[in-house]
Design an enzyme around this catalytic site. Structure first.
Site, short mmCIF file in Angstrom:
data_model
loop_
_atom_site.label_atom_id
_atom_site.label_comp_id
_atom_site.label_asym_id
_atom_site.label_seq_id
_atom_site.Cartn_x
_atom_site.Cartn_y
_atom_site.Cartn_z
N ARG A 118 23.95 26.02 10.02
CA ARG A 118 22.74 25.93 9.42
C ARG A 118 22.04 27.90 9.48
O ARG A 118 22.05 28.54 10.41
CB ARG A 118 21.68 25.26 10.24
CG ARG A 118 22.72 23.80 10.63
CD ARG A 118 21.53 22.99 11.56
NE ARG A 118 20.44 22.78 11.07
CZ ARG A 118 19.84 21.90 11.53
NH1 ARG A 118 20.06 21.00 12.50
NH2 ARG A 118 18.57 21.05 11.40
N ARG A 170 19.32 10.18 11.18
CA ARG A 170 17.96 9.78 10.52
C ARG A 170 18.67 8.98 9.60
O ARG A 170 18.50 8.12 8.73
CB ARG A 170 17.48 11.16 10.12
CG ARG A 170 16.61 11.15 11.65
CD ARG A 170 15.29 11.52 11.19
NE ARG A 170 14.85 12.93 11.88
CZ ARG A 170 14.43 12.26 12.95
NH1 ARG A 170 14.41 11.03 13.62
NH2 ARG A 170 13.58 13.20 14.53
N ASP A 200 11.32 14.97 8.39
CA ASP A 200 11.73 13.25 8.88
C ASP A 200 12.19 12.03 8.65
O ASP A 200 12.66 11.51 8.79
CB ASP A 200 11.70 14.23 10.84
CG ASP A 200 12.59 15.46 10.78
OD1 ASP A 200 13.16 16.27 9.90
OD2 ASP A 200 12.44 15.77 12.21
#
Length: 455
Positions: free
Chosen positions: A144, A413, A341
């Protein structure tokens, strides 16, 4: 639901994999108490650890991402005690902004595992060290981007040795205000990739000699999270002045550190998005306690999207109610840049709308736990749902999902959002269901509790 003293069918690590999701038999009628906000918990923990004295934090989230933060702050010298009767209460004896790193040959090592929030906040904290700190993580976290944060640390005088644009990174700190007085440093930071780099500098700034002036270079991604950071800092006594000048947004942070306080963490609005989606899909009503009009979290605005799609929404002073009539949703075009999100949740709800939905403003979520745009489109297509990747988002064309085992790509998620498909259509199962431990270990139990209220 398991009976008192009986086996727990939702114990993570013992779940079937893939985990079948049974459709709900009817509308729900429930009041839900959710775990504490991950974003607020980690910000409050940093402030409490850097403060002078003992803070008491109530309602903290206990999940993988916050456990990693607790471990790292303990390694930095903050003493954290979890209440024996309530594991969501933590007492933190702060270190007064004084951080002792290791030597160049043997730096203090902090492992953020898979937590992007923790790793980025620790970059800011490491800049205060008198010595060397290495921050690392698991392979997906190493991939990342960290360049904006690493460049900002260099600009304030910290030494940085990094592996490419990410972790591992070794920081030679500039020392804290404990080293004596000094002029206010000024630094520019890019926040287009992630606002967490800006939040990291803000959180560290009160403990820097002379404070810090932070000039944001260009766009600020996810502005509500920056507002959250400033609000949590203010609760711990930090002074932050925000203004918009010719060079962009400027934050002047006063020196003086943080004060120990008693602080309550509100429930997690991102986690609440799944509970809010349930009545929008199956009908009925869900009340989420502790999340209302004074919430610090921008993700609560997801209920506005549900309202635009046809659900009834009431945001009160200390709770939020969503009610739906199954089958009455319609598609929308919505920009979720400030509440990204919730994008996967909205995508799951959009499957059952009467027309197509376009979610845009979220191109940057390709660099989250996984490429969330590609993952959503791939898994929707696996279920027979029409979906397309856009440059900055996703288009979902509604339909009836066919049975499928959903790949989750180690992304909590993905698991939580795609489980919503199974509430409406039989045959949906979730691979790696235990990945929800990252932010919401009780997710499957929450769904079971909601199912028990079906009329």
């Amino acid at each position: 639901m398991s009976g008192a003293g009986g086996p727990d069918p939702w114990r993570l690590g013992e779940l079937a994999d893939p985990l079948p999701v049974a459709p709900f038999p009817g509308p729900v009628d429930a009041r839900v108490t959710l775990p504490g906000s991950k974003s607020i918990t980690n910000r409050a923990l940093v402030c409490a650890a850097l403060a002078s004295g003992r803070s008491t934090l109530r309602g903290i989230l206990r999940a993988d991402d916050t456990e990693v933060m607790l471990s790292a702050l303990g390694a930095l010298g903050a003493a954290v005690t979890i209440d024996e009767t309530d594991p969501t209460v933590a007492r933190v004896d702060g270190i007064g902004g004084r951080i002792r790193g290791g030597t160049e040959a043997a730096p203090l090592r902090l492992d953020a595992l898979l937590s992007g929030t923790t790793s980025r906040f620790l970059l800011g904290v490491a800049a205060l060290a008198d010595g060397f700190i290495t921050i690392d993580g698991a392979e997906p976290l190493r991939a990342r981007p960290m360049r904006d944060g690493l460049d900002a640390l260099t600009r304030i005088g910290a030494g940085v040795v990094a592996s490419g644009d990410g972790l591992p990174a070794t920081i030679r700190g500039i020392g804290s205000s404990d080293a004596g007085g000094g002029d206010r440093r000024s630094v520019s930071v890019g926040a287009a990739a992630s606002s967490q780099f800006l939040s990291a500098l803000l959180l560290a700034a009160p403990c820097a000699a002379g404070g810090l002036r932070i000039v944001v270079d260009g766009e600020i991604r996810s502005w509500p999270y920056v507002e959250m950071t400033v609000a949590v800092m203010a609760s711990f006594g930090a002074g932050v002045d925000l203004r918009r000048g010719p060079d962009g947004v400027v934050f002047d942070v006063d020196p003086g550190g943080y004060h120990a306080v008693a602080y309550r963490v509100e429930p997690d609005a991102s986690a609440a998005s799944y509970a809010f989606a349930v009545p929008a899909l199956v009908g009925g009503r869900v009340v989420v306690e502790g999340l209302g009009s004074s919430s610090l979290q921008g993700d609560l605005r997801m209920v506005d999207v549900l309202a635009e799609m046809g659900a009834a929404v009431d945001v009160g002073a200390d709770n939020t109610v969503v009610a739906g009539t199954a089958g009455a949703l319609h598609g929308v075009r919505v920009n979720l840049a400030d509440l990204s999100d919730t994008a996967q949740t909205v995508a799951a709800v959009a499957v059952f709308a009467s027309s197509a939905t376009v979610i845009d403003g979220i191109g940057f979520i390709r660099r989250k736990e996984t490429d969330r745009i590609a993952a959503v489109v791939t898994e929707l297509r696996r279920c027979g749902i029409g979906a397309s990747e856009l440059d900055d988002g996703i288009e979902i064309r509604p339909g009836s999902p066919r049975p499928a085992a959903i790949e989750t790509y180690h992304d909590h998620r993905m698991a939580m959002a795609f489980a919503l498909l199974g509430l409406m259509s039989p045959g949906v199962a979730i691979c790696d269901p235990s990945c929800v431990s990252k932010t919401f270990p009780g997710y499957w139990r929450m769904l079971d509790d909601l199912r028990s209220t079906c009329r």
